[in-house]
Design an enzyme around this catalytic site. Structure first.
Site, PDB file in Angstrom:
ATOM      1  N   LYS A 232       0.838  -1.178   0.000  1.00  0.00           N
ATOM      2  CA  LYS A 232       0.000   0.000   0.000  1.00  0.00           C
ATOM      3  C   LYS A 232       0.879   1.236   0.000  1.00  0.00           C
ATOM      4  O   LYS A 232       1.837   1.303   0.762  1.00  0.00           O
ATOM      5  CB  LYS A 232      -0.848   0.008   1.281  1.00  0.00           C
ATOM      6  CG  LYS A 232      -2.317   0.004   1.032  1.00  0.00           C
ATOM      7  CD  LYS A 232      -3.057  -0.155   2.330  1.00  0.00           C
ATOM      8  CE  LYS A 232      -3.059   1.128   3.139  1.00  0.00           C
ATOM      9  NZ  LYS A 232      -3.877   1.019   4.345  1.00  0.00           N
ATOM     10  N   SER A 234       0.511   4.108   1.235  1.00  0.00           N
ATOM     11  CA  SER A 234       0.617   4.807   2.515  1.00  0.00           C
ATOM     12  C   SER A 234       1.560   4.101   3.483  1.00  0.00           C
ATOM     13  O   SER A 234       1.982   4.678   4.461  1.00  0.00           O
ATOM     14  CB  SER A 234      -0.767   4.937   3.152  1.00  0.00           C
ATOM     15  OG  SER A 234      -1.328   3.661   3.318  1.00  0.00           O
ATOM     16  N   LYS A 235       1.885   2.843   3.201  1.00  0.00           N
ATOM     17  CA  LYS A 235       2.781   2.119   4.099  1.00  0.00           C
ATOM     18  C   LYS A 235       4.189   2.016   3.508  1.00  0.00           C
ATOM     19  O   LYS A 235       5.055   1.408   4.077  1.00  0.00           O
ATOM     20  CB  LYS A 235       2.245   0.707   4.336  1.00  0.00           C
ATOM     21  CG  LYS A 235       0.882   0.682   4.996  1.00  0.00           C
ATOM     22  CD  LYS A 235       0.930  -0.105   6.309  1.00  0.00           C
ATOM     23  CE  LYS A 235      -0.310   0.125   7.141  1.00  0.00           C
ATOM     24  NZ  LYS A 235      -1.452  -0.600   6.674  1.00  0.00           N
ATOM     25  N   SER A 236       4.403   2.552   2.341  1.00  0.00           N
ATOM     26  CA  SER A 236       5.687   2.348   1.686  1.00  0.00           C
ATOM     27  C   SER A 236       6.509   3.633   1.700  1.00  0.00           C
ATOM     28  O   SER A 236       6.013   4.715   1.994  1.00  0.00           O
ATOM     29  CB  SER A 236       5.461   1.918   0.244  1.00  0.00           C
ATOM     30  OG  SER A 236       5.115   3.060  -0.517  1.00  0.00           O
TER      31      SER A 236
END
Ligand code: GLU
Length: 315
Positions: A232, A234-236
């Protein structure tokens, strides 16, 4: 709960960022997608600041997000509301649920629930806490189904997969599920358009709407932007803030990711021109349900994109 509701309209959408950092590309895609769908329907578009969780919030982030949205020409049709100023509405809703026996105070901690995979079906606390949390009493047979505007039919057994979920946390903060349901109803939102990371929250929200006797809006979950490794965004490490001082490239990328013809946005010289062109040519039927996307544009500004047929293989 209806005192401050604006007049009903055929379409009222919203974008509801949490002020936990700068506006990143995934948020811009959700904002632009929800704005396009609202404008295409001739409807209103609102921005709501979801500042419910002070420990996760960054001072000044809400103002910076609003300023960034304005840089992209995406401005709320009404003054943005802030959840931090709406506690009385959430408390009134909780009181109604408690009076009806649909919610209950719960002293269980996460660690106490760990033995049941974190799923609450009955209280297992060994110590009574002075400040309990509050949960919705989820009926045993609580399969909720809805037709998502892009992802197709979604079904979840909330009792089995989630259990009695939190409405107000033991630390006193309101849970996202509670506030979002109350605000969508109070603001008269007819259409919730947001990222697919919230798809599995929707059955909980529908269950809560039913318990409160509130209408269920239409839902459409946009595909998540994944990085090259399928994580995702937003998590990377690729969750880079977008640059509102140079809005055209990012909006063009969003437009392409929404499955729309790149030629429409290419010739636009100003943000006003781009928004005007895109809203006139937007075709919701072209939106992909899935994305497989590398977030870095090629040197020509094009995006690499392959996607499933819209609505083709819903989960
Ligand atoms: N505040 C949530 C977020 O930033 C979005 C809530 C919603 O759109 O329902 O992820």
């Amino acid at each position: 709960m209806s005192a401050s509701a604006p007049a009903p309209v055929a379409y009222r959408g919203r974008f509801a960022p949490s002020p936990t950092g700068p506006l990143h590309f995934g948020s811009l895609l959700a904002a632009f997608g929800s704005w396009l769908l609202a404008r295409h329907a001739g409807g209103e578009w609102l921005v709501r600041i979801e500042d419910l969780d002070p420990p996760r919030e960054v001072p000044g982030a809400a103002e910076r997000q609003l300023a960034a949205l304005a840089g992209f020409g995406l401005v709320s049709d009404r003054a943005p509301v802030r959840q931090s100023e709406r506690h009385a509405l959430y408390q009134a809703a909780l009181d109604r649920l408690l009076d009806a026996g649909a919610a209950f105070p719960c002293p269980c901690s996460r660690s106490e629930l760990a033995a049941q995979a974190g799923i609450h079906r009955r209280c297992v606390a060994t110590i009574l806490r002075a400040r309990p949390g509050y949960r919705l009493r989820v009926p045993d047979a609580a399969t909720v189904a809805f037709e998502d505007g892009l992802q197709g039919r979604i079904e979840q057994d909330v009792a089995r997969d989630v259990g009695d979920f939190v409405l107000r946390r033991a630390d006193g903060y309101w849970a996202y599920q509670m506030a979002v349901v109350v605000d969508d109803a109070v603001q008269g939102i007819t259409d919730v358009v947001r990222g697919a990371d919230l798809l599995d929250s929707t059955p909980r929200q529908i269950l809560l709407q039913r318990a409160l006797g509130l209408p269920t809006p239409r839902y459409l979950h946009l595909p998540l932007v994944l990085d090259a490794d399928g994580r995702k965004l937003s998590k990377s490490s690729a969750a880079l803030p977008v640059d509102p001082a140079d809005p055209l490239p990012a909006l063009r990328r969003c437009w392409s990711l929404l499955g729309q013809a790149p030629a429409v946005s290419k010739g636009a010289a100003t943000i006003g021109d781009l928004l005007h062109r895109t809203v006139n040519h937007f075709d919701p039927a072209l939106m992909p349900a899935r994305l497989n996307f590398h977030p870095h544009p090629t040197t020509t500004g094009e995006v690499t994109l392959s996607h499933a047929v819209p609505g083709g293989d819903a989960p």
